[in-house]
Scaffold this motif. Structure first.
Motif, PDB file in Angstrom:
ATOM      1  N   ALA A 163       0.797  -1.311  -0.044  1.00  0.00           N
ATOM      2  CA  ALA A 163       0.158  -0.074   0.021  1.00  0.00           C
ATOM      3  C   ALA A 163       0.792   1.064  -0.011  1.00  0.00           C
ATOM      4  O   ALA A 163       2.041   1.362   0.272  1.00  0.00           O
ATOM      5  N   GLY A 164       0.399   2.326  -0.495  1.00  0.00           N
ATOM      6  CA  GLY A 164       0.833   3.591  -0.252  1.00  0.00           C
ATOM      7  C   GLY A 164       0.139   4.723  -0.760  1.00  0.00           C
ATOM      8  O   GLY A 164      -0.990   4.535  -1.175  1.00  0.00           O
ATOM      9  N   GLY A 165       0.448   5.983  -0.190  1.00  0.00           N
ATOM     10  CA  GLY A 165      -0.700   6.976  -0.446  1.00  0.00           C
ATOM     11  C   GLY A 165       0.235   8.474  -0.730  1.00  0.00           C
ATOM     12  O   GLY A 165       1.526   8.490  -0.068  1.00  0.00           O
ATOM     13  N   VAL A 166      -0.384   9.422  -0.814  1.00  0.00           N
ATOM     14  CA  VAL A 166       0.067  10.838  -0.852  1.00  0.00           C
ATOM     15  C   VAL A 166      -0.978  11.547  -0.207  1.00  0.00           C
ATOM     16  O   VAL A 166      -2.167  11.177  -0.241  1.00  0.00           O
ATOM     17  N   ASN A 167      -0.644  12.934   0.422  1.00  0.00           N
ATOM     18  CA  ASN A 167      -1.609  13.920   0.974  1.00  0.00           C
ATOM     19  C   ASN A 167      -1.291  15.068   0.669  1.00  0.00           C
ATOM     20  O   ASN A 167       0.000  15.506   0.793  1.00  0.00           O
ATOM     21  N   LEU A 168      -2.227  16.041   0.086  1.00  0.00           N
ATOM     22  CA  LEU A 168      -1.815  17.393  -0.143  1.00  0.00           C
ATOM     23  C   LEU A 168      -2.705  18.260   0.774  1.00  0.00           C
ATOM     24  O   LEU A 168      -3.899  18.100   0.478  1.00  0.00           O
ATOM     25  N   PRO A 169      -2.281  19.021   1.587  1.00  0.00           N
ATOM     26  CA  PRO A 169      -3.206  19.928   2.363  1.00  0.00           C
ATOM     27  C   PRO A 169      -3.456  21.309   1.342  1.00  0.00           C
ATOM     28  O   PRO A 169      -2.647  21.653   0.661  1.00  0.00           O
ATOM     29  N   PRO A 343      -5.129  24.717  -9.323  1.00  0.00           N
ATOM     30  CA  PRO A 343      -4.708  24.247  -8.158  1.00  0.00           C
ATOM     31  C   PRO A 343      -5.731  23.558  -7.383  1.00  0.00           C
ATOM     32  O   PRO A 343      -6.909  23.577  -7.792  1.00  0.00           O
ATOM     33  N   ALA A 344      -5.129  22.699  -6.513  1.00  0.00           N
ATOM     34  CA  ALA A 344      -6.387  21.735  -5.638  1.00  0.00           C
ATOM     35  C   ALA A 344      -7.290  22.630  -4.991  1.00  0.00           C
ATOM     36  O   ALA A 344      -7.102  23.983  -4.412  1.00  0.00           O
ATOM     37  N   ARG A 345      -8.682  22.202  -4.967  1.00  0.00           N
ATOM     38  CA  ARG A 345      -9.550  22.996  -4.398  1.00  0.00           C
ATOM     39  C   ARG A 345      -9.946  22.571  -3.052  1.00  0.00           C
ATOM     40  O   ARG A 345     -11.023  23.121  -2.333  1.00  0.00           O
ATOM     41  N   ASP A 346      -9.450  21.680  -2.423  1.00  0.00           N
ATOM     42  CA  ASP A 346      -9.634  20.916  -1.068  1.00  0.00           C
ATOM     43  C   ASP A 346      -8.286  20.394  -0.756  1.00  0.00           C
ATOM     44  O   ASP A 346      -7.405  19.982  -1.626  1.00  0.00           O
ATOM     45  N   ASP A 347      -8.266  19.873   0.592  1.00  0.00           N
ATOM     46  CA  ASP A 347      -7.370  18.786   1.060  1.00  0.00           C
ATOM     47  C   ASP A 347      -7.750  17.608  -0.149  1.00  0.00           C
ATOM     48  O   ASP A 347      -8.641  16.910  -0.753  1.00  0.00           O
ATOM     49  N   THR A 348      -6.453  16.969  -0.441  1.00  0.00           N
ATOM     50  CA  THR A 348      -6.617  15.990  -1.342  1.00  0.00           C
ATOM     51  C   THR A 348      -5.657  14.624  -0.782  1.00  0.00           C
ATOM     52  O   THR A 348      -4.444  14.790  -0.826  1.00  0.00           O
ATOM     53  N   ALA A 349      -6.312  13.259  -0.701  1.00  0.00           N
ATOM     54  CA  ALA A 349      -5.435  12.298  -0.512  1.00  0.00           C
ATOM     55  C   ALA A 349      -5.825  11.129  -1.582  1.00  0.00           C
ATOM     56  O   ALA A 349      -7.012  10.874  -1.978  1.00  0.00           O
ATOM     57  N   VAL A 350      -4.735  10.323  -1.722  1.00  0.00           N
ATOM     58  CA  VAL A 350      -4.876   9.322  -2.630  1.00  0.00           C
ATOM     59  C   VAL A 350      -4.229   8.247  -1.986  1.00  0.00           C
ATOM     60  O   VAL A 350      -2.871   8.245  -1.656  1.00  0.00           O
ATOM     61  N   ALA A 351      -4.733   7.001  -1.820  1.00  0.00           N
ATOM     62  CA  ALA A 351      -4.339   5.514  -1.402  1.00  0.00           C
ATOM     63  C   ALA A 351      -4.531   4.614  -2.250  1.00  0.00           C
ATOM     64  O   ALA A 351      -5.729   4.502  -2.788  1.00  0.00           O
ATOM     65  N   VAL A 352      -3.384   3.741  -2.562  1.00  0.00           N
ATOM     66  CA  VAL A 352      -3.614   2.583  -3.357  1.00  0.00           C
ATOM     67  C   VAL A 352      -3.167   1.135  -2.601  1.00  0.00           C
ATOM     68  O   VAL A 352      -1.973   1.136  -1.941  1.00  0.00           O
ATOM     69  N   LEU A 353      -3.814   0.250  -3.233  1.00  0.00           N
ATOM     70  CA  LEU A 353      -3.632  -1.120  -2.599  1.00  0.00           C
ATOM     71  C   LEU A 353      -3.495  -2.030  -3.739  1.00  0.00           C
ATOM     72  O   LEU A 353      -4.252  -2.164  -4.808  1.00  0.00           O
ATOM     73  N   THR A 354      -2.237  -2.872  -3.877  1.00  0.00           N
ATOM     74  CA  THR A 354      -1.904  -3.956  -4.778  1.00  0.00           C
ATOM     75  C   THR A 354      -1.388  -4.943  -4.448  1.00  0.00           C
ATOM     76  O   THR A 354      -0.848  -5.104  -3.064  1.00  0.00           O
ATOM     77  N   ARG A 355      -1.265  -6.178  -4.905  1.00  0.00           N
ATOM     78  CA  ARG A 355      -0.411  -7.330  -4.580  1.00  0.00           C
ATOM     79  C   ARG A 355       0.984  -7.094  -4.812  1.00  0.00           C
ATOM     80  O   ARG A 355       1.489  -6.208  -5.608  1.00  0.00           O
ATOM     81  N   VAL A 356       1.820  -7.853  -4.162  1.00  0.00           N
ATOM     82  CA  VAL A 356       3.096  -7.966  -4.148  1.00  0.00           C
ATOM     83  C   VAL A 356       3.621  -8.744  -5.385  1.00  0.00           C
ATOM     84  O   VAL A 356       2.963  -9.838  -5.486  1.00  0.00           O
ATOM     85  N   PRO A 357       4.380  -8.087  -6.141  1.00  0.00           N
ATOM     86  CA  PRO A 357       4.656  -9.078  -7.761  1.00  0.00           C
ATOM     87  C   PRO A 357       5.272 -10.114  -7.100  1.00  0.00           C
ATOM     88  O   PRO A 357       5.950 -10.489  -6.119  1.00  0.00           O
ATOM     89  N   GLU A 358       4.965 -11.406  -7.949  1.00  0.00           N
ATOM     90  CA  GLU A 358       5.450 -12.645  -7.738  1.00  0.00           C
ATOM     91  C   GLU A 358       6.939 -12.883  -7.307  1.00  0.00           C
ATOM     92  O   GLU A 358       7.404 -13.356  -6.578  1.00  0.00           O
ATOM     93  N   GLU A 359       7.714 -11.884  -8.407  1.00  0.00           N
ATOM     94  CA  GLU A 359       9.083 -11.871  -8.270  1.00  0.00           C
ATOM     95  C   GLU A 359       9.521 -11.148  -7.038  1.00  0.00           C
ATOM     96  O   GLU A 359      10.744 -11.241  -6.829  1.00  0.00           O
ATOM     97  N   GLY A 360       8.828 -10.231  -6.180  1.00  0.00           N
ATOM     98  CA  GLY A 360       9.255  -9.608  -5.197  1.00  0.00           C
ATOM     99  C   GLY A 360       8.833 -10.205  -4.049  1.00  0.00           C
ATOM    100  O   GLY A 360       9.182  -9.922  -2.836  1.00  0.00           O
ATOM    101  N   ARG A 361       8.280 -11.492  -3.942  1.00  0.00           N
ATOM    102  CA  ARG A 361       7.724 -12.240  -2.640  1.00  0.00           C
ATOM    103  C   ARG A 361       9.112 -13.025  -2.175  1.00  0.00           C
ATOM    104  O   ARG A 361       9.990 -13.371  -2.985  1.00  0.00           O
TER     105      ARG A 361
END
Length: 361
Positions: A163-169, A343-361
């Protein structure tokens, strides 16, 4: 409350501001002197690159959760630095990551230095659209990939997921009214994104209450968790909340949302929206909270975002980005939603969830 440093970099005087922000973020994350120096160095290099190659951009510095403990305890904390620009892009990212590569008659140590010093480092660039560089620095030093011994740049991990995300106030504020977090209980990994009503410190208080409530309730299914959050947020402004939960044992994804928080699922080579119910956790919750049940398997990506992003804007779908570091995917989505002229009109957050690639396990 989510403390985010938003540093516009349009002249050389802001490079020092970026370095100071990195030092403050490192203190908040509990980093020692050596790792604080690493965070400051990476931030300085990325700020310098914004001026040299893109005629400016912005740095977002945040303290993000690290690996998620299986018992639902507090995760480690890392400093995350995202350098975002709308410049000409990098024609050959692989070449640009090599030490000695330069297009400006400099030493060519910028991106190569960041890659060596950071615990995780990733870059995405599109000619004519801009570049996003992402780095994370943690307390224990380099988190190495098992095959190469190089820096792991594929996201924060838990039970085969990342998982990972970013947050812009909004408006350069110190605190964002949005927050994202993830937690694990047994085979269940839950990703939450909360958008406190309005923006500023009171909105941040509401979203922080949602994150804290998640830590002790990760064993609950999304609909039941939203009911718990509704109780936890009483007395705050309230928040729109989206909850996505992957059961790695059964290979299922459950989603439930309350309020204006966007959710997208990548499957069958296309983005599909997941729908939330009207309401505000802590203020007004409908009697019924249906869950969207989907299969969760190889090749799927989940993206949550607050209403700082246009609701009809689909996330990017470049193949090399879909399965890159999730925070990189989140940062590119944020970049593509706006510009200096929009420009952004409000606080903005984006979060992403994925599987770990097979070669990275």
């Amino acid at each position: 409350m989510p403390r985010v440093w938003d540093v516009p970099v349009h002249d050389s005087t802001r490079i020092r501001d970026a370095r100071v922000a990195a030092e403050h973020a490192a203190t908040l994350a509990g980093l020692d002197e050596a790792r604080t120096a690493a965070a400051a160095l990476v931030t300085t290099e990325l700020a310098t690159n914004l001026l040299k190659h893109a005629k400016g951009g912005r740095l977002l510095l945040d303290v993000v959760p690290g690996q998620v403990p299986a018992d639902g305890g507090d995760p480690s904390r890392l400093v995350q630095i995202a350098a975002i620009d709308h410049g000409p892009g990098i024609p050959d990212v692989t070449a640009a990551l090599r030490d000695g590569f330069t297009t400006t008659r400099s030493l060519g140590a910028g991106l190569g230095t960041c890659r060596r010093v950071a615990d995780a480092f990733a870059v995405h660039s599109a000619p004519g659209r801009g570049t996003v560089a992402l780095a994370r620095i943690g307390p224990a030093g380099r988190d190495t990939a098992p095959e190469t011994g190089g820096p792991r740049a594929d996201g924060l991990r838990a039970d085969g997921l990342r998982a990972g995300g970013v947050n812009l106030p909004f408006g350069g504020a110190e605190h964002s009214g949005d927050a994202w977090a993830w937690a694990r209980s047994g085979d269940r990994v839950t990703l939450l994104l909360a958008d406190g009503l309005g923006h500023g410190s009171q909105a941040a208080h509401a979203s922080t209450a949602a994150v804290q409530a998640l830590r002790g309730s990760a064993h609950l299914a999304p609909a039941e968790l939203l009911r718990q959050l509704d109780t936890a947020l009483r007395g705050t402004r309230g928040a729109a909340v989206a909850v996505a939960q992957v059961d790695t044992g059964t290979g299922t994804l459950r989603f439930a949302g309350l309020g204006n928080v966007g959710a997208w699922l990548w499957e069958a080579d296309a983005w599909h929206p997941l729908l939330s119910r009207p309401g505000i956790a802590g203020v007004h919750r409908p009697r019924t909270l249906p869950e969207d049940l989907r299969h969760w398997g190889t090749g799927q990506v989940l993206l949550l975002h607050s209403d700082g992003l246009p609701s009809r804007q689909k996330p990017p779908s470049a193949p090399d980005l879909l399965f890159a570091d999730p925070a990189l995917m989140a940062a590119v989505t944020l970049r593509d939603s706006g510009s200096a002229a929009r420009p952004a009109r409000d606080d903005t957050a984006v979060a992403v969830l994925t599987r770990v690639p097979e070669e990275g396990r």
